[in-house]
Design a protein around this motif. Structure first.
Motif, mmCIF file in Angstrom:
data_model
loop_
_atom_site.group_PDB
_atom_site.id
_atom_site.type_symbol
_atom_site.label_atom_id
_atom_site.label_comp_id
_atom_site.label_asym_id
_atom_site.label_seq_id
_atom_site.Cartn_x
_atom_site.Cartn_y
_atom_site.Cartn_z
ATOM 1 N N VAL A 85 0.829 -1.208 0.000
ATOM 2 C CA VAL A 85 0.000 0.000 0.000
ATOM 3 C C VAL A 85 0.864 1.259 0.000
ATOM 4 C CG1 VAL A 85 -1.578 1.309 1.463
ATOM 5 C CG2 VAL A 85 -2.023 -1.072 1.012
ATOM 6 N N LYS A 86 2.025 1.231 0.669
ATOM 7 C CA LYS A 86 2.908 2.401 0.701
ATOM 8 C C LYS A 86 3.531 2.679 -0.654
ATOM 9 C CE LYS A 86 4.241 2.193 5.550
ATOM 10 N NZ LYS A 86 5.344 1.939 6.490
ATOM 11 N N GLN A 87 3.677 1.656 -1.501
ATOM 12 C CA GLN A 87 4.293 1.850 -2.807
ATOM 13 C C GLN A 87 3.361 2.554 -3.788
ATOM 14 O OE1 GLN A 87 5.600 -1.983 -4.096
ATOM 15 N NE2 GLN A 87 7.395 -1.977 -2.771
ATOM 16 N N VAL A 88 2.062 2.434 -3.575
ATOM 17 C CA VAL A 88 1.108 3.066 -4.484
ATOM 18 C C VAL A 88 0.976 4.532 -4.096
ATOM 19 C CG1 VAL A 88 -1.275 3.072 -5.289
ATOM 20 C CG2 VAL A 88 -0.137 0.905 -4.767
ATOM 21 N N GLN A 89 1.412 5.412 -4.963
ATOM 22 C CA GLN A 89 1.372 6.844 -4.700
ATOM 23 C C GLN A 89 0.864 7.582 -5.930
ATOM 24 O OE1 GLN A 89 2.300 8.592 -1.839
ATOM 25 N NE2 GLN A 89 2.420 6.590 -0.855
ATOM 26 N N ARG A 90 0.383 8.776 -5.690
ATOM 27 C CA ARG A 90 0.031 9.638 -6.813
ATOM 28 C C ARG A 90 1.289 10.291 -7.356
ATOM 29 N NH1 ARG A 90 -5.388 12.956 -5.137
ATOM 30 N NH2 ARG A 90 -6.746 11.166 -4.984
ATOM 31 N N LEU A 91 1.114 11.099 -8.386
ATOM 32 C CA LEU A 91 2.244 11.840 -8.917
ATOM 33 C C LEU A 91 2.780 12.775 -7.841
ATOM 34 C CD1 LEU A 91 0.847 12.652 -12.454
ATOM 35 C CD2 LEU A 91 2.573 10.967 -11.861
ATOM 36 N N PRO A 92 4.063 13.147 -7.886
ATOM 37 C CA PRO A 92 4.658 13.909 -6.795
ATOM 38 C C PRO A 92 4.019 15.274 -6.554
ATOM 39 C CG PRO A 92 6.324 13.317 -8.409
ATOM 40 C CD PRO A 92 5.032 12.793 -8.900
ATOM 41 N N PHE A 93 3.381 15.860 -7.539
ATOM 42 C CA PHE A 93 2.811 17.187 -7.346
ATOM 43 C C PHE A 93 1.361 17.132 -6.865
ATOM 44 C CE2 PHE A 93 2.456 15.932 -11.744
ATOM 45 C CZ PHE A 93 1.136 16.169 -12.043
ATOM 46 N N LEU A 94 0.803 15.936 -6.674
ATOM 47 C CA LEU A 94 -0.561 15.788 -6.167
ATOM 48 C C LEU A 94 -0.551 15.251 -4.747
ATOM 49 C CD1 LEU A 94 -2.294 14.189 -9.266
ATOM 50 C CD2 LEU A 94 -2.451 16.542 -8.509
ATOM 51 N N HIS A 95 -1.475 15.726 -3.938
ATOM 52 C CA HIS A 95 -1.592 15.281 -2.555
ATOM 53 C C HIS A 95 -2.141 13.857 -2.513
ATOM 54 C CE1 HIS A 95 -2.425 15.282 1.701
ATOM 55 N NE2 HIS A 95 -3.672 14.980 1.460
ATOM 56 N N SER A 96 -1.527 12.997 -1.716
ATOM 57 C CA SER A 96 -1.985 11.626 -1.558
ATOM 58 C C SER A 96 -2.503 11.437 -0.141
ATOM 59 C CB SER A 96 -0.834 10.658 -1.829
ATOM 60 O OG SER A 96 -1.286 9.339 -1.707
ATOM 61 N N SER A 97 -3.719 10.940 -0.006
ATOM 62 C CA SER A 97 -4.330 10.806 1.312
ATOM 63 C C SER A 97 -3.957 9.509 2.007
ATOM 64 C CB SER A 97 -5.850 10.886 1.184
ATOM 65 O OG SER A 97 -6.323 9.796 0.422
#
Length: 140
Positions: A85-97
């Protein structure tokens, strides 16, 4: 000469390392790197380190309890899910909840500081997307 240059080293006098010592010692940037005041600061209160590591300590306690109750496979499976779950992220310029991580930890129904006032490390200013992606990919 068959001995080469080894006779020069054998007969030489050892020279101690030249360095200033005492209260006026200069900082050697080449050997020690840049100084940082942040690295020299100690926690201001004994509970500060405990608060910083609260989630880590809570996870360790939960894993130990889970291991004692269900066996070794349960905490290993949960740790594997946490890593996935920690590996799944949005693009760096978008906030990830990180809602999936909160759900796994059981914090999805809890209201915390970051839910109301947001995490101070995450600002609302959005950077230039192309620059941030190039920085993340190591192109800059």
């Amino acid at each position: 000469n068959s001995r080469g240059t080894s006779y020069l080293l054998k007969d030489s006098i050892p020279i101690p390392e030249f360095s200033a010592s005492g209260p006026f010692e200069g900082h050697d940037l080449l050997r020690r790197g840049f100084t940082s005041v942040k690295n020299e600061l100690l926690p201001s209160h004994p509970l500060e380190l405990s608060e910083k590591n609260f989630q880590l300590n809570q996870d360790k306690t939960n894993f130990a309890t889970l291991r004692n109750i269900q066996g070794l496979h349960a905490p290993l499976k949960l740790q594997m899910e946490f890593r996935a779950v920690k590996q799944v992220q949005r693009l760096p310029f978008l906030h990830s909840s990180n809602i999936a991580l909160d759900t796994l930890r059981g914090n999805d129904e809890c209201i915390g500081f970051e839910d109301i006032l947001n995490d101070p490390s995450q600002s609302e200013v959005m950077g230039e997307p192309h620059m941030m992606m190039e920085y993340k990919l190591g192109l800059l």
